[in-house]
Design an enzyme around this catalytic site. Structure first.
Site, PDB file in Angstrom:
ATOM      1  N   ARG A 122      63.120  22.082 105.127  1.00 40.22           N
ATOM      2  CA  ARG A 122      63.255  23.105 104.117  1.00 40.22           C
ATOM      3  C   ARG A 122      64.737  23.353 103.883  1.00 40.22           C
ATOM      4  NH1 ARG A 122      61.158  29.205 105.368  1.00 40.22           N
ATOM      5  NH2 ARG A 122      62.976  29.084 106.704  1.00 40.22           N
TER       6      ARG A 122
ATOM      7  N   MET B 101      45.995  49.939  90.469  1.00 41.74           N
ATOM      8  CA  MET B 101      47.457  49.972  90.583  1.00 41.74           C
ATOM      9  C   MET B 101      47.949  51.131  91.445  1.00 41.74           C
ATOM     10  SD  MET B 101      50.332  50.066  87.585  1.00 41.74           S
ATOM     11  CE  MET B 101      49.738  48.600  86.748  1.00 41.74           C
TER      12      MET B 101
ATOM     13  N   TYR C  16      36.981  49.707  88.746  1.00 40.85           N
ATOM     14  CA  TYR C  16      37.084  48.689  87.682  1.00 40.85           C
ATOM     15  C   TYR C  16      36.043  47.597  87.850  1.00 40.85           C
ATOM     16  CZ  TYR C  16      41.546  50.403  85.851  1.00 40.85           C
ATOM     17  OH  TYR C  16      42.533  51.140  85.258  1.00 40.85           O
TER      18      TYR C  16
ATOM     19  N   LYS D 100      66.796  40.119 106.518  1.00 38.82           N
ATOM     20  CA  LYS D 100      66.723  39.758 105.092  1.00 38.82           C
ATOM     21  C   LYS D 100      65.598  40.528 104.384  1.00 38.82           C
ATOM     22  CE  LYS D 100      63.818  36.026 106.660  1.00 38.82           C
ATOM     23  NZ  LYS D 100      63.836  34.805 107.449  1.00 38.82           N
TER      24      LYS D 100
HETATM   25  C1  PLP Z   1      63.311  34.769 108.706  1.00 41.05           C
HETATM   26  C2  PLP Z   1      63.964  33.853 109.660  1.00 41.05           C
HETATM   27  C3  PLP Z   1      63.967  34.125 111.037  1.00 41.05           C
HETATM   28  C4  PLP Z   1      63.126  35.236 111.656  1.00 41.05           C
HETATM   29  O1  PLP Z   1      61.799  34.775 111.791  1.00 41.05           O
HETATM   30  P1  PLP Z   1      60.608  35.681 112.401  1.00 41.05           P
HETATM   31  O2  PLP Z   1      59.440  34.768 112.403  1.00 41.05           O
HETATM   32  O3  PLP Z   1      60.429  36.812 111.463  1.00 41.05           O
HETATM   33  O4  PLP Z   1      61.026  36.118 113.750  1.00 41.05           O
HETATM   34  C5  PLP Z   1      64.726  33.300 111.864  1.00 41.05           C
HETATM   35  N1  PLP Z   1      65.407  32.233 111.362  1.00 41.05           N
HETATM   36  C6  PLP Z   1      65.385  31.926 110.051  1.00 41.05           C
HETATM   37  C7  PLP Z   1      66.132  30.736 109.557  1.00 41.05           C
HETATM   38  C8  PLP Z   1      64.658  32.713 109.152  1.00 41.05           C
HETATM   39  O5  PLP Z   1      64.629  32.391 107.855  1.00 41.05           O
END
Ligand code: PLP
Length: 351
Positions: free
Chosen positions: A127, A296, A248, A35
Site C-alpha cells: 500500500r 438522518m 421510512y 490521524k
Molecule cells: C493507522 C496506522 C497505525 C495504527 O494502527 P492501529 O491498528 O489503529 O493500532 C499504525 N501505523 C500506520 C502506518 C497506520 O496507518
C-alpha cells in the site's frame, strides 16, 4: 442543556489505555497514531491527555493535521504518514514536522534530510512504502535522506494465526541487517502488532485503535477501556398496535402492541444506517433493539420491556455497556469506522 446527542470523553480511560499499551511494549517507545482527528474522538481532547500520560511521538496523515497538533503538543515529535509535497517543506520545517518517505520519488529531494524524515519500507502490505523490488536501493536512500526512523506496517496482525506477520517481520529483519550500522531506529507494530509480542516491538510502536478503546481483534478483546460514551435523548414515546409500520419505508411491522421511543440521533451523527433493525441500545439498564430504519437525525427503539421510561431520558448508544466492537459487528464493519464517522454535530463533554 440541549437535546443534542453527546459524547462523553474519558481522560482517565485514554491515559489508562496508553499506559497499558506502553507496558505491553516493554522498552520500546510508545507513540500514538492520532490521524483523522484522533480516530474521531478529537485531537483537542486526545493529544494533551496522551502527552500527559508520557507520549512524546505522534503520527498523523496530513500536514494540516500535524500543524493543528503542534499547537497542542509543542515539544512532541510529529510524523506525517503520507509525506509532504515540496510546497509544504517550508511550513513543515518551521513547525518541526517530519515527513514519512514512501517512494523513491519522495526520497530524491535533497532538502529532505534536514526534516529528519522517517523511511517507510513495504514488507507485504503493498500500500505505502518502498516496495520490495526496490529494496536494493535502500542503502542509497538512507545515506541521502538520513532517516530518523525506519518503519513498515503489518497487514494482518489482527489475525495472529496467519503466517503473514512473521513473513513481514522476517523481511523487515533482512532490511535492517542489510543496512547494518546505518540502520535507523525501527518501528513495525500497530496495536495488533504490539499484542503479537516482543519480537515485533523494535524501538518504537505506533498504536491507534487500542488507545481509543477498540480491539484490533474483537474475538480476543484485550480489555481496553471505553474512551467514548455516546448518549442520546428520548424525544418522543409512542404506543403502536400489532400491524402498524414504523419509520421510512414501513420496513418494520409491529408483531404486537409495543412501546417505542424515538431517539435524537441518526446517520448524520455517525449512527450507521447499517444498524437499521440490528443495533442495540441501553435504556434505563435494559438492552433494547433498534427497529425500523435509521434516519438522518432519528432512530426508533422498542422499549416495551422498560418500565420507567420518560420523554427526556438519556440512552447509551455506545460505551461501557454497548461496546464499540459490538456496535461495529452489528453494523458489519470495524470499530475504526464507527469512531471515525462520529459526527461534528455531537456535543463533546470531556471528563
Ligand atoms: C493507522 C496506522 C497505525 C495504527 O494502527 P492501529 O491498528 O489503529 O493500532 C499504525 N501505523 C500506520 C502506518 C497506520 O496507518
Amino acid at each position: 442543556m440541549s437535546r443534542k446527542p453527546r459524547l462523553i470523553l474519558s481522560k482517565q480511560a485514554l491515559a489508562a489505555n496508553y499506559q497499558r499499551l506502553s507496558s505491553f511494549s516493554g522498552t520500546a517507545e510508545c507513540a500514538a497514531s492520532i490521524k483523522a482527528n484522533a480516530y474521531g474522538v478529537g485531537i483537542d481532547f486526545a493529544a494533551p491527555v496522551l502527552w500527559e500520560a508520557g507520549c512524546r511521538t505522534f503520527f498523523v496523515a496530513y500536514l494540516d493535521e500535524a500543524i493543528a497538533l503542534r499547537r497542542l503538543v509543542p515539544d512532541a515529535v510529529i510524523y506525517v504518514f503520507h509525506g509532504l509535497t515540496e510546497q509544504e517543506f517550508e511550513i513543515a520545517s518551521a513547525a518541526h514536522i517530519r515527513p514519512v518517505i514512501n517512494t523513491l520519488g519522495d526520497a530524491c529531494d535533497p532538502a529532505l534530510a534536514a526534516l529528519k524524515p522517517a523511511l517507510h519500507v513495504d514488507t507485504g502490505m503493498r500500500r505505502l512504502g518502498i516496495p520490495e523490488y526496490q529494496h536494493d536501493q535502500l542503502i542509497e536512500v538512507v545515506s541521502q535522506c538520513q532517516p530518523s526512523l525506519l518503519m513498515s506496517h503489518l497487514a494482518s496482525a489482527d489475525e495472529p494465526e496467519r503466517p503473514d506477520s512473521e513473513q513481514q517481520r522476517t523481511l523487515f529483519e533482512m532490511i535492517r541487517s542489510s543496512l547494518g550500522t546505518v540502520c535507523p531506529p525501527s518501528s513495525l507494530a500497530n496495536t495488533a502488532g504490539i499484542l503479537l509480542g516482543a519480537s515485533y516491538h523494535y524501538d518504537l510502536v505506533r498504536p491507534g485503535i487500542g488507545l481509543y478503546g477498540g480491539s484490533p481483534n474483537p474475538d480476543d478483546p484485550k480489555g481496553f477501556e471505553a474512551v467514548v460514551t455516546w448518549h442520546a435523548q428520548v424525544i418522543e414515546l409512542q404506543h403502536v398496535r400489532a400491524g402498524d409500520t414504523i419509520g421510512y419505508g414501513g420496513s418494520y411491522v409491529a408483531p404486537r402492541h409495543l412501546s417505542i421511543a424515538t431517539i435524537g440521533l441518526g446517520y448524520a451523527d455517525g449512527y450507521l444506517r447499517a444498524l437499521s433493525g440490528r443495533g442495540e441500545v441501553l435504556v434505563e439498564g435494559q438492552r433494547c433493539p433498534v427497529i425500523g430504519r435509521v434516519s438522518m437525525d432519528l432512530i426508533t427503539v422498542d422499549v416495551s420491556i422498560v418500565e420507567d421510561i420518560k420523554e427526556g431520558t438519556w440512552v447509551e448508544m455506545m460505551g461501557p455497556a454497548v461496546s464499540l466492537d459490538t456496535v461495529a459487528q452489528k453494523a458489519n464493519t470495524i470499530g475504526y469506522e464507527c469512531l471515525t464517522r462520529l459526527g461534528d454535530r455531537l456535543e463533546r463533554v470531556i471528563v
